[in-house]
Write a protein that holds these residues in place. Structure first.
Motif, PDB file in Angstrom:
ATOM      1  N   SER A 141       0.900  -1.193   0.022  1.00  0.00           N
ATOM      2  CA  SER A 141      -0.101   0.100   0.031  1.00  0.00           C
ATOM      3  C   SER A 141       1.066   1.329   0.186  1.00  0.00           C
ATOM      4  O   SER A 141       0.424   2.199  -0.547  1.00  0.00           O
ATOM      5  CB  SER A 141      -0.950  -0.028   1.070  1.00  0.00           C
ATOM      6  OG  SER A 141      -1.717   1.165   1.226  1.00  0.00           O
ATOM      7  N   ASP A 144       1.994   1.710  -3.500  1.00  0.00           N
ATOM      8  CA  ASP A 144       0.980   2.254  -4.370  1.00  0.00           C
ATOM      9  C   ASP A 144       0.855   3.890  -4.119  1.00  0.00           C
ATOM     10  O   ASP A 144       0.487   4.262  -5.016  1.00  0.00           O
ATOM     11  CB  ASP A 144       0.020   1.417  -4.064  1.00  0.00           C
ATOM     12  CG  ASP A 144      -1.356   1.825  -4.539  1.00  0.00           C
ATOM     13  OD1 ASP A 144      -1.566   1.987  -6.078  1.00  0.00           O
ATOM     14  OD2 ASP A 144      -2.646   1.957  -3.973  1.00  0.00           O
ATOM     15  N   ALA A 145       0.892   4.268  -2.955  1.00  0.00           N
ATOM     16  CA  ALA A 145       0.673   5.467  -2.483  1.00  0.00           C
ATOM     17  C   ALA A 145       1.808   6.273  -3.169  1.00  0.00           C
ATOM     18  O   ALA A 145       1.486   7.502  -3.627  1.00  0.00           O
ATOM     19  CB  ALA A 145       0.583   5.712  -1.160  1.00  0.00           C
ATOM     20  N   GLU A 148       1.288   6.515  -7.014  1.00  0.00           N
ATOM     21  CA  GLU A 148       0.002   7.539  -7.699  1.00  0.00           C
ATOM     22  C   GLU A 148       0.486   9.009  -7.725  1.00  0.00           C
ATOM     23  O   GLU A 148      -0.482   9.388  -8.534  1.00  0.00           O
ATOM     24  CB  GLU A 148      -1.015   7.283  -6.919  1.00  0.00           C
ATOM     25  CG  GLU A 148      -1.070   7.955  -5.210  1.00  0.00           C
ATOM     26  CD  GLU A 148      -2.327   7.894  -4.502  1.00  0.00           C
ATOM     27  OE1 GLU A 148      -3.208   6.890  -4.554  1.00  0.00           O
ATOM     28  OE2 GLU A 148      -2.759   8.842  -3.986  1.00  0.00           O
ATOM     29  N   GLU A 149       1.269   9.405  -7.051  1.00  0.00           N
ATOM     30  CA  GLU A 149       1.651  10.627  -7.183  1.00  0.00           C
ATOM     31  C   GLU A 149       2.526  10.871  -8.750  1.00  0.00           C
ATOM     32  O   GLU A 149       1.751  11.697  -9.440  1.00  0.00           O
ATOM     33  CB  GLU A 149       2.884  10.950  -6.289  1.00  0.00           C
ATOM     34  CG  GLU A 149       3.399  12.401  -6.282  1.00  0.00           C
ATOM     35  CD  GLU A 149       2.275  13.468  -5.575  1.00  0.00           C
ATOM     36  OE1 GLU A 149       2.520  14.556  -6.058  1.00  0.00           O
ATOM     37  OE2 GLU A 149       1.333  12.705  -4.814  1.00  0.00           O
ATOM     38  N   PRO A 150       3.302  10.281  -8.971  1.00  0.00           N
ATOM     39  CA  PRO A 150       3.873  10.559 -10.378  1.00  0.00           C
ATOM     40  C   PRO A 150       2.991   9.762 -11.767  1.00  0.00           C
ATOM     41  O   PRO A 150       2.922  10.268 -12.811  1.00  0.00           O
ATOM     42  CB  PRO A 150       5.274   9.869 -10.586  1.00  0.00           C
ATOM     43  CG  PRO A 150       5.236   8.666  -9.656  1.00  0.00           C
ATOM     44  CD  PRO A 150       4.192   9.326  -8.502  1.00  0.00           C
ATOM     45  N   LEU A 151       2.147   9.012 -11.308  1.00  0.00           N
ATOM     46  CA  LEU A 151       1.489   8.110 -12.511  1.00  0.00           C
ATOM     47  C   LEU A 151      -0.055   8.243 -12.126  1.00  0.00           C
ATOM     48  O   LEU A 151      -0.749   8.401 -11.042  1.00  0.00           O
ATOM     49  CB  LEU A 151       1.619   6.517 -12.159  1.00  0.00           C
ATOM     50  CG  LEU A 151       3.012   6.204 -12.564  1.00  0.00           C
ATOM     51  CD1 LEU A 151       3.081   4.882 -12.137  1.00  0.00           C
ATOM     52  CD2 LEU A 151       3.633   6.628 -13.820  1.00  0.00           C
ATOM     53  N   ASP A 152      -0.685   8.752 -13.071  1.00  0.00           N
ATOM     54  CA  ASP A 152      -2.509   8.855 -13.104  1.00  0.00           C
ATOM     55  C   ASP A 152      -2.889   7.807 -13.013  1.00  0.00           C
ATOM     56  O   ASP A 152      -3.184   7.260 -14.254  1.00  0.00           O
ATOM     57  CB  ASP A 152      -2.659   9.775 -14.263  1.00  0.00           C
ATOM     58  CG  ASP A 152      -4.105  10.477 -14.298  1.00  0.00           C
ATOM     59  OD1 ASP A 152      -4.954  10.223 -13.076  1.00  0.00           O
ATOM     60  OD2 ASP A 152      -4.533  10.799 -15.259  1.00  0.00           O
ATOM     61  N   PHE A 153      -3.475   7.162 -12.205  1.00  0.00           N
ATOM     62  CA  PHE A 153      -3.933   5.657 -12.047  1.00  0.00           C
ATOM     63  C   PHE A 153      -5.447   5.711 -12.574  1.00  0.00           C
ATOM     64  O   PHE A 153      -6.202   6.699 -12.138  1.00  0.00           O
ATOM     65  CB  PHE A 153      -3.814   4.995 -10.722  1.00  0.00           C
ATOM     66  CG  PHE A 153      -2.584   4.612 -10.436  1.00  0.00           C
ATOM     67  CD1 PHE A 153      -1.666   4.240 -11.441  1.00  0.00           C
ATOM     68  CD2 PHE A 153      -2.348   4.502  -9.166  1.00  0.00           C
ATOM     69  CE1 PHE A 153      -0.365   3.672 -11.157  1.00  0.00           C
ATOM     70  CE2 PHE A 153      -1.070   4.068  -8.532  1.00  0.00           C
ATOM     71  CZ  PHE A 153      -0.081   3.784  -9.732  1.00  0.00           C
TER      72      PHE A 153
ATOM     73  N   LYS B 113      -9.663   1.616  -0.885  1.00  0.00           N
ATOM     74  CA  LYS B 113      -8.681   2.582  -1.009  1.00  0.00           C
ATOM     75  C   LYS B 113      -8.937   3.389  -2.348  1.00  0.00           C
ATOM     76  O   LYS B 113      -9.589   3.092  -3.400  1.00  0.00           O
ATOM     77  CB  LYS B 113      -7.308   1.915  -1.191  1.00  0.00           C
ATOM     78  CG  LYS B 113      -6.238   2.881  -1.009  1.00  0.00           C
ATOM     79  CD  LYS B 113      -4.845   2.107  -1.057  1.00  0.00           C
ATOM     80  CE  LYS B 113      -3.565   3.043  -1.313  1.00  0.00           C
ATOM     81  NZ  LYS B 113      -2.503   2.475  -1.284  1.00  0.00           N
ATOM     82  N   HIS B 117      -5.556  11.926  -5.119  1.00  0.00           N
ATOM     83  CA  HIS B 117      -6.242  13.224  -5.688  1.00  0.00           C
ATOM     84  C   HIS B 117      -7.767  13.177  -5.637  1.00  0.00           C
ATOM     85  O   HIS B 117      -8.501  14.008  -5.784  1.00  0.00           O
ATOM     86  CB  HIS B 117      -5.503  13.622  -6.895  1.00  0.00           C
ATOM     87  CG  HIS B 117      -5.887  12.364  -7.892  1.00  0.00           C
ATOM     88  ND1 HIS B 117      -7.017  12.455  -8.894  1.00  0.00           N
ATOM     89  CD2 HIS B 117      -5.218  11.180  -8.188  1.00  0.00           C
ATOM     90  CE1 HIS B 117      -7.326  11.470  -9.584  1.00  0.00           C
ATOM     91  NE2 HIS B 117      -5.965  10.759  -9.249  1.00  0.00           N
ATOM     92  N   LYS B 164      -5.289  17.480  -8.754  1.00  0.00           N
ATOM     93  CA  LYS B 164      -4.184  16.827  -9.592  1.00  0.00           C
ATOM     94  C   LYS B 164      -3.727  17.534 -10.572  1.00  0.00           C
ATOM     95  O   LYS B 164      -2.474  17.903 -10.730  1.00  0.00           O
ATOM     96  CB  LYS B 164      -5.147  15.524 -10.035  1.00  0.00           C
ATOM     97  CG  LYS B 164      -4.205  14.707 -10.881  1.00  0.00           C
ATOM     98  CD  LYS B 164      -3.360  13.851  -9.908  1.00  0.00           C
ATOM     99  CE  LYS B 164      -2.352  12.772 -10.800  1.00  0.00           C
ATOM    100  NZ  LYS B 164      -1.458  12.046  -9.951  1.00  0.00           N
ATOM    101  N   PRO B 170       3.509  15.687 -13.881  1.00  0.00           N
ATOM    102  CA  PRO B 170       4.203  14.615 -13.082  1.00  0.00           C
ATOM    103  C   PRO B 170       5.617  14.409 -13.451  1.00  0.00           C
ATOM    104  O   PRO B 170       6.388  14.221 -12.898  1.00  0.00           O
ATOM    105  CB  PRO B 170       3.241  13.236 -13.539  1.00  0.00           C
ATOM    106  CG  PRO B 170       2.122  13.945 -13.591  1.00  0.00           C
ATOM    107  CD  PRO B 170       2.140  15.117 -14.271  1.00  0.00           C
ATOM    108  N   SER B 173       7.856  17.048 -11.711  1.00  0.00           N
ATOM    109  CA  SER B 173       7.869  16.969 -10.316  1.00  0.00           C
ATOM    110  C   SER B 173       8.337  15.623  -9.884  1.00  0.00           C
ATOM    111  O   SER B 173       8.799  15.290  -8.772  1.00  0.00           O
ATOM    112  CB  SER B 173       6.363  16.918  -9.860  1.00  0.00           C
ATOM    113  OG  SER B 173       5.612  15.657 -10.125  1.00  0.00           O
ATOM    114  N   PHE B 174       8.468  14.883 -10.753  1.00  0.00           N
ATOM    115  CA  PHE B 174       8.923  13.332 -10.245  1.00  0.00           C
ATOM    116  C   PHE B 174      10.422  13.318 -10.310  1.00  0.00           C
ATOM    117  O   PHE B 174      11.046  13.436 -11.404  1.00  0.00           O
ATOM    118  CB  PHE B 174       8.154  12.360 -10.966  1.00  0.00           C
ATOM    119  CG  PHE B 174       8.677  10.987 -10.285  1.00  0.00           C
ATOM    120  CD1 PHE B 174       9.726  10.054 -11.106  1.00  0.00           C
ATOM    121  CD2 PHE B 174       8.151  10.480  -9.197  1.00  0.00           C
ATOM    122  CE1 PHE B 174      10.003   8.987 -10.438  1.00  0.00           C
ATOM    123  CE2 PHE B 174       8.219   9.355  -8.578  1.00  0.00           C
ATOM    124  CZ  PHE B 174       9.400   8.602  -9.328  1.00  0.00           C
TER     125      PHE B 174
END
Ligand SMILES: [Zn+2]
Ligand SMILES: [Zn+2]
Lengths: 369, 179
Positions: A141, A144-145, A148-153, B113, B117, B164, B170, B173-174
């Motif tokens: 988890s 995963d968290a 999800e920041e750099p990738l748009d799930f 879960k 965003h 978002k 992304p 920022s990454f």
């Protein structure tokens, strides 16, 4: 990091020292994730898969857990290397068949691995020894968290995480544990147990997915559905069922020790004899006999230290591992069987014969933990 | 017992699933079980097992010429593979999928879960609908000064891009790995 270095280490989860180690070999959780509005791997063209992989790879390699990771495109791995990863449950059989545009990333401990462009854009997997599904979920988890920041799930308000196959939507999570259940098999209760577990929406399968006739008395229990229950609910439910199966297995072993000690002694002794003297052995036979030795170790017929030897043999006697170890890429089955038998003989020579005097006086309480 | 998939070989893999009192049974021969990926629980798909077995009523009665505008996936492909082409396909084929999803799962909506965003977006949506409710009450009670204030808040809130999109892209920022 080189694959050879990863393989040289038995993964952390392969050494059977986790909670409930007498019965639970390992706990595993995988999450399916996809990028929004990008064709899923099965539908994408090669160029699109490579594009998606270029987006995902830096994100995965940037995970703190992946600081010293092994990361490789599937096209750069030999068939033998892929098979080794399959035998360690680090990639799926389906992923092993993939080529350019698919990749695998794993940490050196082999507890966290990510398949890129398997059936979904990402299949994140965490695995630990023994029964510790909550901890495994925590690891996955967190990963995963971070991702999800750099990738748009791809996520939908109603359906949750969107996956290539509708059977994975919602949590996208499959949690499973591998159990060693010789007691239930010998006492012929296993079918009954499997049926009742299946009836509550969980799945039981053999080591490599066979039906009820599992090799090495190894069974995997996992959730079947992913929508309508939270991750925590799924894991709690699975855990509860696994604990019940453990209790049944403990009871089965205890009653075998009490009512059929000679039969048990005989099975374990014969297994020890064959393993110690055979000159050719198939992987199926090896698995089944090693299962008896494992049971013998649980019942303290063998010294504690032999447990590791057995766990290692369970991995090392698989076909691709044998071949890799012998660095002979073109062995046939017969040559492997010979090599397998000799590997087992040499490893077992360090283990004393079973102490049968342990059995007629079974511990009156539980099987030692 | 014959295999449900090929009706040819003897079945040796028996799968049963009961969810909310509804039982589904599938018997497969070893070859079909392998072909349908009834192997590793980590990759096992009940959907795979069911695809090509029995009738997919929902697929039959829904519009046949649907096509996803994002990825070009068609209803025919869906029927053939029991898979989707991209995340947008879930909207395009929602009619055909609803029954399939219902039969596969414990429930029909996700309660686990959510991406961060998404949670923020949902909170914003809830806040906006609360404000609109307040605005209505204020207008109805002829409290125009209050109504104007609320209208301003709504304008500010809705002009904000969703969290978002608000972030730097992304890619920039990454942190890229150095090695
Ligand atoms: Zn068949
Ligand atoms: Zn689509």
């Amino acid at each position: 990091m080189k694959l050879s270095r990863i393989i040289a280490n038995t993964g952390e989860w392969l050494t059977g020292d986790g909670p409930q180690r007498h019965i639970v070999v390992s706990s595993r959780v995988r999450l399916a994730r996809n990028l929004r509005n990008q064709p899923f791997p099965g539908w994408a063209k090669k160029g699109e898969r490579i594009e998606v992989m270029k987006k995902i790879l830096p994100a995965v390699e940037g995970l703190p857990e992946m600081a010293e990771s092994f990361s490789e495109g599937m096209e750069s791995l030999s068939p033998l290397e892929r098979q080794v990863l399959v035998e360690r449950h680090l990639i799926s059989r389906e992923h092993a068949a993939k080529g350019a545009g698919s990749a695998v990333v794993m940490n050196p401990e082999q507890t966290l691995s990510v398949m890129i462009n398997e059936e979904d854009h990402l299949r994140i997997q965490a695995i630990l020894n023994g029964l510790q599904l909550e901890k495994v979920y925590e690891i996955i988890s967190n990963a995963d968290a971070e991702l999800e920041e750099p990738l748009d799930f791809a996520f939908d308000e109603t359906l949750g995480y969107l996956t290539a196959c509708p059977s994975n939507v919602g949590t996208g999570m499959r949690a499973s544990a591998m159990l060693h259940l010789p007691g239930l098999v010998i006492s012929e209760q296993i079918t009954k147990i499997i049926n009742s577990v299946n009836k509550i929406g969980l799945v039981v399968r053999g080591l490599h997915g066979e039906g009820t006739e599992a090799m090495g008395n190894l069974f995997q229990i996992s959730n079947q559905t992913t929508l309508g229950e939270s991750e925590t609910q799924i894991i709690t439910r699975l855990n509860k069922v696994i604990l019940q199966v453990i209790e049944h297995e403990q009871n089965a072993r205890m009653s075998l020790v009490e009512s059929r000690p000679t039969m048990l002694s005989d099975q374990i002794g014969r297994a020890f004899g064959i393993l110690g003297h055979a000159c050719s052995m198939t992987s199926k036979e090896a698995l089944n006999l090693l299962s008896a030795i494992k049971l013998g170790a649980d019942l303290e017929l063998f010294p504690e230290k032999c447990r590791h030897a057995v766990d290692e043999l369970l991995i090392e006697t698989q076909p691709a591992h044998l071949q890799k170890g012998a660095s002979a890429p073109n062995m046939d089955a017969e040559e492997r069987d010979t090599l397998r038998a000799s590997l087992i003989r040499s490893k077992l020579s360090a283990i004393p014969a079973p102490d049968h005097s342990r059995l007629p006086k079974p511990p009156t309480t539980q099987i030692p933990d | 017992m014959k295999c449900d998939a090929c009706s040819n070989a003897e079945a040796s893999v028996f799968l049963t699933k009961v969810i909310d009192g509804k039982m589904q049974k599938v018997n497969l021969c070893p070859a079909c079980a392998k072909a349908k990926g009834v192997a590793d629980p980590a990759s096992f798909q009940w959907g795979d097992v069911l695809s090509g077995i029995g009738s997919s009523h929902d697929l039959e009665r829904t519009q046949k010429n649907l096509k996803c505008e994002v990825c070009g996936f068609t209803q025919t492909e869906l029927k053939k593979t029991a898979r989707l082409g991209c995340s947008n396909c879930y909207k395009v084929f929602s009619d055909a999928l609803s029954g399939m999803i219902k039969s596969m799962h414990k429930g029909t909506s996700h309660i686990g879960k959510c991406p961060c965003h998404f949670r923020a977006e949902r909170e914003k949506k809830e806040l906006l609908s609360n404000l609109e409710e307040e605005l209505k009450t204020a207008v109805e009670s002829e409290n125009y000064e209050q109504a104007a204030k609320i209208r301003d808040s709504i304008r500010i809130l809705s002009s904000k891009e969703n969290p978002k999109e608000n972030q730097p892209t992304p890619a920039s920022s990454f942190p890229l790995p150095l090695s």
